[in-house]
Design a protein around this motif. Structure first.
Motif, PDB file in Angstrom:
ATOM      1  N   UNK A  84       0.825  -1.205   0.000  1.00  0.00           N
ATOM      2  CA  UNK A  84       0.000   0.000   0.000  1.00  0.00           C
ATOM      3  C   UNK A  84       0.860   1.258   0.000  1.00  0.00           C
ATOM      4  N   UNK A  85       1.962   1.242   0.733  1.00  0.00           N
ATOM      5  CA  UNK A  85       2.857   2.395   0.745  1.00  0.00           C
ATOM      6  C   UNK A  85       3.463   2.603  -0.642  1.00  0.00           C
ATOM      7  N   UNK A  86       3.916   1.524  -1.259  1.00  0.00           N
ATOM      8  CA  UNK A  86       4.478   1.624  -2.613  1.00  0.00           C
ATOM      9  C   UNK A  86       3.440   2.142  -3.599  1.00  0.00           C
ATOM     10  N   UNK A  87       2.245   1.549  -3.567  1.00  0.00           N
ATOM     11  CA  UNK A  87       1.184   1.957  -4.479  1.00  0.00           C
ATOM     12  C   UNK A  87       0.799   3.413  -4.266  1.00  0.00           C
ATOM     13  N   UNK A  88       0.711   3.828  -3.003  1.00  0.00           N
ATOM     14  CA  UNK A  88       0.357   5.215  -2.711  1.00  0.00           C
ATOM     15  C   UNK A  88       1.367   6.209  -3.261  1.00  0.00           C
ATOM     16  N   UNK A  89       2.650   5.888  -3.150  1.00  0.00           N
ATOM     17  CA  UNK A  89       3.673   6.827  -3.643  1.00  0.00           C
ATOM     18  C   UNK A  89       3.648   6.934  -5.164  1.00  0.00           C
ATOM     19  N   UNK A 241       9.144  13.538   1.653  1.00  0.00           N
ATOM     20  CA  UNK A 241      10.568  13.342   1.908  1.00  0.00           C
ATOM     21  C   UNK A 241      11.337  12.983   0.643  1.00  0.00           C
ATOM     22  N   UNK A 242      10.717  12.197  -0.223  1.00  0.00           N
ATOM     23  CA  UNK A 242      11.413  11.726  -1.427  1.00  0.00           C
ATOM     24  C   UNK A 242      11.125  12.579  -2.657  1.00  0.00           C
ATOM     25  N   UNK A 243       9.940  13.187  -2.709  1.00  0.00           N
ATOM     26  CA  UNK A 243       9.564  13.988  -3.868  1.00  0.00           C
ATOM     27  C   UNK A 243       9.281  13.156  -5.106  1.00  0.00           C
ATOM     28  N   UNK A 244       9.238  11.837  -4.960  1.00  0.00           N
ATOM     29  CA  UNK A 244       9.021  10.952  -6.098  1.00  0.00           C
ATOM     30  C   UNK A 244       8.379   9.660  -5.614  1.00  0.00           C
ATOM     31  N   UNK A 245       7.935   8.851  -6.576  1.00  0.00           N
ATOM     32  CA  UNK A 245       7.322   7.577  -6.231  1.00  0.00           C
ATOM     33  C   UNK A 245       8.294   6.426  -6.396  1.00  0.00           C
ATOM     34  N   UNK A 246       8.015   5.322  -5.696  1.00  0.00           N
ATOM     35  CA  UNK A 246       8.844   4.125  -5.809  1.00  0.00           C
ATOM     36  C   UNK A 246       7.957   2.890  -5.684  1.00  0.00           C
ATOM     37  N   UNK A 247       8.001   1.970  -6.651  1.00  0.00           N
ATOM     38  CA  UNK A 247       7.139   0.784  -6.611  1.00  0.00           C
ATOM     39  C   UNK A 247       7.612  -0.292  -5.641  1.00  0.00           C
TER      40      UNK A 247
END
Length: 329
Positions: A84-89, A241-247
């Motif tokens: 869920x965290x990955x999908x949300x980002x 914090x990251x400003x980007x997404x990560x799967x």
């Protein structure tokens, strides 16, 4: 009858209270020791700036661990928070725009999706009589796959004003510190609600709770739904914090969310735990990284130290539970 009678009131069972709080007290002692060592080696540790920085660094894990705490108190476990965290980002990184209304819509969509996926976990666990570990492991895999379909590699972007949320200040405290206080207020309110009471009762003794009229299916749906909701919230904060997404980034928060709760005194067998302990456990895990950096030793020692602390916490919890059972007998 004697002329003078003395009422005998039961004394406070201080030994029992100490045993009940032993795991939490051990966590507090660990945090105090780490802070003392860190403060002795690094200047400015005991300041608002350091509090703001450390809370921001720990907030993603705090949110994930809050949902995990609710599940652990119920007597389950939720591995799907990683997916869920990955999908949300990745949804945020590919859908957020400079238009506040569009971004707000997708942020609410991510939160709603988190609750619905968590509720589905709870429904499958109840209706199919499946183990929470297996159900949430499967959901984690599915969500990770969907995240990789949306964004195969790290990338995307979020608006600058969203990233700036983590550094916004009020009365010298940044928004993560206020979020920390809000989590404590939430738990103080939640554990006194009917839902909070039934979750804890079901974790202590599911059969007794069922015989008392508690709907186990409803409890599971709400429990895992809240876990998914907090995981989605963790994703929304993480992108500040990251400003980007990560799967794949969500996998880094699954075991630490459990570890933070256990270090804070939450029982893996359900029925016992407090969010304050989980938040302390989160700070312990976060500050270990700071301490390793200040000591100028290899970063490989961080998981070693975390494992030792987790082992001590489990040992303290086990000793307390055995002593409590002996006291009852």
């Amino acid at each position: 009858m004697p002329a003078h009678t003395k009422e005998i009131s039961p004394g406070i069972d201080w030994r029992g209270r100490a045993l009940d709080r032993a795991p939490f007290l051990v966590a507090c002692l660990m945090l105090a020791l780490i802070v003392a060592i860190y403060g002795g080696l690094q200047s400015g540790v005991f300041s608002l700036d350091e509090l703001n920085l450390d809370t921001a660094a720990a907030m993603t894990l705090m949110l994930a661990a809050t949902g995990q705490t609710i599940v652990l108190v119920r007597g389950g476990i939720d591995l799907s928070i990683g997916g869920m965290i990955s999908l949300g980002t990745v949804i945020a990184a590919t859908r957020f725009t400079d238009d506040p209304s569009t971004t707000a819509f997708w942020a609410l969509t991510i939160l709603a999706l988190g609750f619905l996926i968590g509720a589905l976990n709870g429904l499958l666990i109840s209706l199919l009589k499946l183990q929470p570990f297996l159900v949430t492991l499967a959901t984690w895999s599915i969500l990770n796959g969907v995240a990789m379909i949306i964004l195969p590699t790290d990338g995307g972007s979020v608006p600058g004003w969203w990233v700036g949320f983590a550094s916004a200040q009020l009365l010298g405290l940044t928004s993560p510190v206020w979020m920390l206080l809000a989590l404590l207020v939430f738990w103080w309110w939640f554990r006194a609600t009917r839902v909070g009471i039934t979750i804890q009762a079901s974790g202590s003794n599911e059969k007794s709770a069922f015989l008392s009229g508690v709907s186990i299916t409803r409890v599971n749906v709400v429990t895992y739904g809240l876990s998914g909701l907090f995981a989605a919230g963790a994703a929304l904060f993480l992108i500040t914090q990251t400003g980007a997404g990560s799967p794949t980034i969500g996998k880094d928060y699954i075991l630490p969310s459990v570890a933070a709760a256990v270090i804070g005194g939450v029982s893996l067998f359900g029925g016992r735990g407090h969010l304050a302990g989980t938040l302390i456990g989160t700070f312990v895990l976060t500050l270990i990284g700071n301490l390793v950096f200040v000591l100028h030793v290899s970063s490989y020692w961080q998981p070693v130290a975390s494992g030792v602390i987790l082992l001590l916490s489990v040992l303290a919890s086990s000793v307390a539970e055995k002593a409590a059972r002996n006291r009852v007998q």
